[in-house]
Design a protein around this motif. Sequence first.
Motif, mmCIF file in Angstrom:
data_model
loop_
_atom_site.group_PDB
_atom_site.id
_atom_site.type_symbol
_atom_site.label_atom_id
_atom_site.label_comp_id
_atom_site.label_asym_id
_atom_site.label_seq_id
_atom_site.Cartn_x
_atom_site.Cartn_y
_atom_site.Cartn_z
ATOM 1 N N VAL A 82 -3.023 -13.344 9.440
ATOM 2 C CA VAL A 82 -2.103 -12.376 9.065
ATOM 3 C C VAL A 82 -2.719 -10.998 8.967
ATOM 4 O O VAL A 82 -3.796 -10.686 8.558
ATOM 5 C CB VAL A 82 -1.498 -12.622 7.900
ATOM 6 N N THR A 83 -2.439 -10.026 9.722
ATOM 7 C CA THR A 83 -2.813 -8.749 9.634
ATOM 8 C C THR A 83 -1.815 -7.546 9.046
ATOM 9 O O THR A 83 -0.525 -7.825 9.672
ATOM 10 C CB THR A 83 -3.345 -8.073 10.991
ATOM 11 N N ALA A 84 -2.162 -6.736 7.968
ATOM 12 C CA ALA A 84 -1.205 -5.742 7.613
ATOM 13 C C ALA A 84 -1.898 -4.350 8.023
ATOM 14 O O ALA A 84 -2.869 -4.062 7.649
ATOM 15 C CB ALA A 84 -0.815 -5.918 6.244
ATOM 16 N N ASP A 85 -0.805 -3.361 8.210
ATOM 17 C CA ASP A 85 -1.367 -2.042 8.228
ATOM 18 C C ASP A 85 -0.348 -1.095 7.744
ATOM 19 O O ASP A 85 0.935 -1.359 7.780
ATOM 20 C CB ASP A 85 -1.048 -1.637 9.987
ATOM 21 N N LEU A 86 -0.767 -0.077 6.845
ATOM 22 C CA LEU A 86 -0.096 0.982 6.486
ATOM 23 C C LEU A 86 -0.388 2.274 7.170
ATOM 24 O O LEU A 86 -1.311 2.848 6.965
ATOM 25 C CB LEU A 86 -0.732 1.160 4.878
ATOM 26 N N LYS A 87 0.671 2.814 7.746
ATOM 27 C CA LYS A 87 0.599 3.885 8.636
ATOM 28 C C LYS A 87 2.095 4.648 8.236
ATOM 29 O O LYS A 87 3.027 4.093 8.507
ATOM 30 C CB LYS A 87 0.455 3.716 10.037
ATOM 31 N N ASP A 88 2.214 6.049 8.213
ATOM 32 C CA ASP A 88 3.143 6.758 8.447
ATOM 33 C C ASP A 88 4.336 6.433 7.699
ATOM 34 O O ASP A 88 5.500 6.503 8.016
ATOM 35 C CB ASP A 88 3.603 6.902 9.803
ATOM 36 N N GLY A 89 4.098 5.923 6.451
ATOM 37 C CA GLY A 89 5.396 5.190 5.798
ATOM 38 C C GLY A 89 5.951 3.988 5.997
ATOM 39 O O GLY A 89 7.011 3.779 5.868
ATOM 40 N N GLN A 90 5.076 3.162 6.909
ATOM 41 C CA GLN A 90 5.748 1.957 7.139
ATOM 42 C C GLN A 90 4.540 0.954 6.971
ATOM 43 O O GLN A 90 3.436 1.256 7.100
ATOM 44 C CB GLN A 90 5.889 2.049 8.847
ATOM 45 N N LEU A 91 5.019 -0.196 6.767
ATOM 46 C CA LEU A 91 4.116 -1.418 6.293
ATOM 47 C C LEU A 91 4.500 -2.550 7.543
ATOM 48 O O LEU A 91 5.492 -2.686 7.967
ATOM 49 C CB LEU A 91 4.232 -2.188 5.203
ATOM 50 N N SER A 92 3.708 -2.863 8.337
ATOM 51 C CA SER A 92 3.658 -3.692 9.451
ATOM 52 C C SER A 92 2.766 -4.891 9.275
ATOM 53 O O SER A 92 1.466 -4.780 9.155
ATOM 54 C CB SER A 92 3.223 -2.822 10.967
ATOM 55 N N VAL A 93 3.501 -5.771 9.286
ATOM 56 C CA VAL A 93 2.843 -7.239 9.052
ATOM 57 C C VAL A 93 2.770 -7.952 10.458
ATOM 58 O O VAL A 93 4.013 -8.326 10.746
ATOM 59 C CB VAL A 93 3.309 -7.998 7.831
ATOM 60 N N LYS A 94 1.596 -8.676 10.822
ATOM 61 C CA LYS A 94 1.769 -9.435 12.009
ATOM 62 C C LYS A 94 1.138 -10.835 11.733
ATOM 63 O O LYS A 94 0.135 -10.598 11.077
ATOM 64 C CB LYS A 94 0.967 -8.773 13.169
ATOM 65 N N GLY A 95 1.649 -11.919 12.082
ATOM 66 C CA GLY A 95 1.214 -13.086 11.937
ATOM 67 C C GLY A 95 1.516 -14.176 13.073
ATOM 68 O O GLY A 95 2.060 -13.769 14.080
ATOM 69 N N PRO A 96 1.296 -15.505 12.762
ATOM 70 C CA PRO A 96 1.536 -16.279 14.162
ATOM 71 C C PRO A 96 2.901 -16.352 14.418
ATOM 72 O O PRO A 96 3.267 -16.883 15.541
ATOM 73 C CB PRO A 96 1.252 -17.496 13.362
ATOM 74 N N LYS A 97 4.008 -16.253 13.665
ATOM 75 C CA LYS A 97 5.371 -16.243 13.847
ATOM 76 C C LYS A 97 5.918 -14.930 14.366
ATOM 77 O O LYS A 97 7.146 -14.975 15.176
ATOM 78 C CB LYS A 97 6.312 -16.746 12.570
ATOM 79 N N GLY A 98 5.440 -13.890 14.163
ATOM 80 C CA GLY A 98 5.749 -12.582 14.680
ATOM 81 C C GLY A 98 5.551 -11.180 14.015
ATOM 82 O O GLY A 98 4.467 -11.456 13.256
ATOM 83 N N THR A 99 5.975 -10.133 14.328
ATOM 84 C CA THR A 99 5.860 -9.100 13.586
ATOM 85 C C THR A 99 7.003 -8.510 12.717
ATOM 86 O O THR A 99 8.125 -8.398 13.336
ATOM 87 C CB THR A 99 5.272 -8.019 14.310
#
Length: 177
Positions: free
Chosen positions: A15-32
């Motif tokens: 699982v990867t998580a990114d904090l950018k431009d007031g958004q948290l995006s989490v990507k994993g095996p089932k989707g984003t």
Amino acid sequence: MSRIGKKPVAIPNGVTADLKDGQLSVKGPKGTLTMGLSDLVSYEMGDDGIVVQPANDSKEARSHWGMQRTLVSNLVEGVTEGFTKTLEISGVGYRAQAQGKKLKLQLGYSHDVDIDVPEGIEVKTPDNTTVEISGIDKQQVGQLAAEIRRWRKPEPYKGKGIKYRGEYVFRKEGKKK
């Protein structure tokens, strides 16, 4: 002090998580999944996961703290395991049938109820009295389950209607002569 907010959100392997431009995006095996971040709470990527802290000592910031941490936790859990709600239908002639992107319900009305299933949500009917709703977004899964249940809530006298699995329906005694 928030007991929930104090704990960091662990990020499992894959699982990867990114904090950018007031958004948290989490990507994993089932989707984003993405979520807008609150200005009242600060988010930091740490060694043990995502740490959520109130941005200042105001009462409003402290009140958002625990909820924001829970929302972040739901994103991580959704992309790794997903969420499932199960509905049970009881009543004579009441049944459900999944047909592609539609759910067809027969609930004692003069017409069948057709419910459109939103994108990203999967609906299964293992038998004609059970509906399983699953997806990666907890809010969407719960909302669809609530909309289906709203068509025929369980009534207290005979228990007929649509209820969540494990829900207790308080039963009333009928009229006496």
